[in-house]
Design a protein around this motif. Structure first.
Motif, PDB file in Angstrom:
ATOM      1  N   HIS A 140      -5.553  -0.691  -0.402  1.00  0.00           N
ATOM      2  CA  HIS A 140      -5.361  -1.830  -1.367  1.00  0.00           C
ATOM      3  C   HIS A 140      -6.125  -3.173  -0.961  1.00  0.00           C
ATOM      4  O   HIS A 140      -5.935  -3.559  -1.967  1.00  0.00           O
ATOM      5  CB  HIS A 140      -3.665  -2.225  -0.472  1.00  0.00           C
ATOM      6  N   HIS A 148      -3.995   4.180   3.515  1.00  0.00           N
ATOM      7  CA  HIS A 148      -3.148   3.555   1.693  1.00  0.00           C
ATOM      8  C   HIS A 148      -3.127   2.153   1.652  1.00  0.00           C
ATOM      9  O   HIS A 148      -3.942   1.729   1.240  1.00  0.00           O
ATOM     10  CB  HIS A 148      -1.491   3.930   1.825  1.00  0.00           C
ATOM     11  N   CYS A 204       4.670   4.339  -3.071  1.00  0.00           N
ATOM     12  CA  CYS A 204       4.159   2.867  -2.834  1.00  0.00           C
ATOM     13  C   CYS A 204       4.862   2.357  -3.435  1.00  0.00           C
ATOM     14  O   CYS A 204       5.288   2.570  -4.544  1.00  0.00           O
ATOM     15  CB  CYS A 204       2.411   3.148  -3.507  1.00  0.00           C
ATOM     16  N   GLN A 205       5.367   1.155  -2.497  1.00  0.00           N
ATOM     17  CA  GLN A 205       5.865   0.243  -3.524  1.00  0.00           C
ATOM     18  C   GLN A 205       5.874  -0.516  -4.490  1.00  0.00           C
ATOM     19  O   GLN A 205       6.526  -1.373  -5.404  1.00  0.00           O
ATOM     20  CB  GLN A 205       6.380  -0.839  -2.473  1.00  0.00           C
ATOM     21  N   GLN A 261       0.067  -6.763  -2.013  1.00  0.00           N
ATOM     22  CA  GLN A 261       1.752  -6.456  -2.300  1.00  0.00           C
ATOM     23  C   GLN A 261       2.379  -7.150  -2.143  1.00  0.00           C
ATOM     24  O   GLN A 261       3.569  -7.726  -3.600  1.00  0.00           O
ATOM     25  CB  GLN A 261       1.775  -5.233  -1.606  1.00  0.00           C
TER      26      GLN A 261
HETATM   27 ZN   LIG Z   1       1.226   1.398  -1.693  1.00  0.00          ZN
END
Ligand SMILES: [Zn+2]
Length: 233
Positions: A193, A189, A147-148, A90
């Motif tokens: 990722h 979560h 989610c960002q 991310q």
């Molecule tokens: Zn996320």
């Protein structure tokens, strides 16, 4: 080069131009350096880094300055965006590292009923390098999740209610942590990722929601979703 410098001096010294024009002209000649990861923003769905299976961190690298810098960057971005978990992809780095933190003050963002029904509880800063996840309780709970990396939206996802994370912490020590309720959800979560999975792959599709849809109506569509935030600490 010389010609460029002279021209720039002429523009800035002799012509009473607006500063924005001066800045535009300067940027025209001196483009901003390319932004390299680790980023201080969050990568967005569509970025190939979010779809790759992340690579394990070589064990001897866990305490290296590079990995320590990456972890620090992840924690900064997680706190800056007020999120409860973040995985290295991310911020643009395809390595198997996740960070989680559920701060006491986040409690204020939920009603006490919601906090209770979602089985939320505070979680001190937790870092896992090369984590593995084991399900401890296969009962699934369904709640809206966001989610960002899909900023501005949410959707309902069913998650196991208790899991165990095993891996190495930021000091290179073996570590395991049992999590339940909302913290178990965060762990699942973030683990996803690391395998190139985004919650939109798992959600109940007809629950996909723009989290500001009411504001869009109230403000006649004049609503923006920002992908940057100023550092707060
Ligand atoms: Zn996320």
């Amino acid at each position: 080069m010389f010609l460029v410098q002279v021209t720039r001096r002429n523009i800035s010294n002799s012509v009473p131009v607006a500063s924005s024009f001066g800045r535009w002209y300067r940027d025209f000649w001196q483009p901003a350096p390319a932004n390299e990861p680790p980023y201080d923003h969050v990568t967005q769905i569509g970025d190939p880094v979010l779809r790759k299976k992340a690579d394990p961190v070589p064990p001897e690298m866990a305490k290296s300055p590079e990995v320590q810098y990456l972890i620090k960057s992840m924690v900064n971005v997680m706190r800056k965006f007020s999120c409860v978990g973040l995985a290295a992809p991310q911020i643009g780095i395809s390595l198997r590292i996740l960070v989680m933190e559920f701060k006491e003050k986040l409690k204020d963002e939920y009603t006490s009923a919601e906090y209770k029904i979602k089985e939320m509880e505070t979680l001190p800063l937790t870092v896992f390098i090369n984590p593995e996840l084991k399900v401890l309780n296969y009962e699934k709970k369904t709640f809206p999740e966001a989610c960002q990396s899909v900023r501005g939206y949410s959707g309902e996802v069913a998650r196991y209610s208790e899991v165990l994370l095993r891996g190495v912490d930021e000091n290179g020590s073996e570590k395991e942590l049992a999590l339940k309720g909302w913290n178990a959800r965060i762990a699942q979560h973030e683990m996803d990722h690391l395998d190139g999975i985004v919650y939109t792959d798992l959600m109940k599709r007809n629950t996909f929601t723009c989290t500001c849809w009411q504001a869009v109506n109230e403000k006649r569509g004049r609503v923006s979703i920002f992908f940057h935030k100023k550092m707060i600490n």
